[in-house]
Design an enzyme around this catalytic site. Structure first.
Site, mmCIF file in Angstrom:
data_model
loop_
_atom_site.group_PDB
_atom_site.id
_atom_site.type_symbol
_atom_site.label_atom_id
_atom_site.label_comp_id
_atom_site.label_asym_id
_atom_site.label_seq_id
_atom_site.Cartn_x
_atom_site.Cartn_y
_atom_site.Cartn_z
ATOM 1 N N LEU A 193 0.766 -1.193 -0.213
ATOM 2 C CA LEU A 193 -0.140 -0.103 -0.091
ATOM 3 C C LEU A 193 0.755 1.364 -0.033
ATOM 4 C CD1 LEU A 193 -3.125 -0.428 2.501
ATOM 5 C CD2 LEU A 193 -3.082 -0.263 0.127
ATOM 6 N N ASP A 194 0.721 2.094 -0.801
ATOM 7 C CA ASP A 194 1.438 3.382 -0.860
ATOM 8 C C ASP A 194 1.520 4.135 0.437
ATOM 9 O OD1 ASP A 194 2.020 2.804 -3.817
ATOM 10 O OD2 ASP A 194 0.394 4.115 -4.378
#
Length: 303
Positions: free
Chosen positions: A37-38
């Site tokens: 996940l960024d």
């Protein structure tokens, strides 16, 4: 400690940061996450502990659900709000609900995406973001992804102004870039666009309501309650067919032998053999020997 810890990843951290912190909190090394996940994205990030690291790929490959805010009027180099603006359209815009729903329907099902330059997709052995940071543009391979559903969460009949914003819920398969989907929505409407905000609300069988923040993990560990919130690794396999292990196959399966194909593998890619409701082995059809099956994963019976 064995199983899957449903973590709520907070903004500002990478998935690797979460694993690093949990190794310190839990005092164990065998920990893995189930898909990047960024840093600017918050949401569900199942963490696999101990033997459950063997099933991380199945959670990674499972469907995901997101809530995204799409911004129409400007595109960015990263396709999200973190990147520099590369194109803008400051004209007054007016899009009807019907027009927007038509676009969302058009982008539902199997669609083609080109991964953003700022992504972890590999081209010629390097991540795309490595090229992007050096200002090198490379050809990006397109790929098919599956969008199961897009729901418009705003109830307005008209969206108008120099910048249009609306929220959508997306249920999708593996490999989908919601940033790119946001850009594609803009393209369909005839304007530059980017993803302004993103929250992952589900990953496979794990949903937002199941999750703990890192602070809650620390609190529950100190209170001796953490094990109550750890999910069994079998929860990562619920999409597969479970087969109770028969006595005559017990030793052969436990030794990971190649065996005659189980009849259920005629309709399934993989099956999970269980003993006393615990997964002991995942078998699939043998890739080169017709009529046989081979183990894909093995789990110790005494876990």
């Amino acid at each position: 400690m064995e199983g899957i810890l449903p973590l709520w990843k907070e903004k500002g951290m990478t998935s690797h940061d979460c694993v690093f912190k949990l190794r310190k909190i839990l005092g164990m090394k065998r920990i893995g996450h189930t898909g990047t996940l960024d840093p600017s994205v918050e949401g569900v990030l199942p963490i696999c502990l101990g033997q459950a690291t063997k099933v991380a790929e199945y959670v990674t490959d499972a469907g995901k659900e997101y809530i995204a805010t799409v911004s129409i009027g400007a595109s960015t180099e990263t396709e999200d709000a973190d990147g520099a603006v590369v194109e803008s359209d400051e004209t007054f815009k007016r899009v009807t609900r019907k027009e927007l729903l038509t676009v969302l329907q058009r982008l539902t099902g199997e669609i083609t995406q080109i991964p953003p330059m700022y992504s972890a997709v590999k081209v010629n052995g390097k991540r795309l973001y490595e090229y992007a940071r050096k200002g090198i543009e490379v050809e990006r391979p397109s790929r098919k992804v599956h969008i199961y559903e897009i729901e418009l969460l705003d109830d307005a009949e008209f969206f108008e102004g120099e910048e249009l914003q609306f929220s959508i819920r997306i249920a999708c398969g593996k490999g989908t870039y919601i940033r790119t989907l946001s850009v594609q929505i803009g393209e369909q409407l005839g304007y530059p666009a980017h993803m302004k905000n993103l929250v992952r609300t589900a990953s496979g069988n794990f949903v937002q309501q199941d999750c703990m923040t890192l602070a809650e993990v620390v609190e529950r560990k100190e209170n001796g309650q953490l094990n109550n919130f750890i999910r069994p690794l079998e929860d990562a396999l619920i999409d597969f067919t479970f087969v109770p292990l028969e006595e005559d196959l017990y030793d052969k399966i436990m030794n990971g032998q190649v065996l005659p194909q189980h009849k259920l593998l005629l309709q399934n890619d993989v099956i999970v053999f269980t003993h006393k409701d615990k997964a002991v082995a995942i078998y699939r059809n043998h890739p080169t020997k017709e009529g046989l099956m081979k183990p894909e994963k093995m789990f110790p019976v005494n876990r």
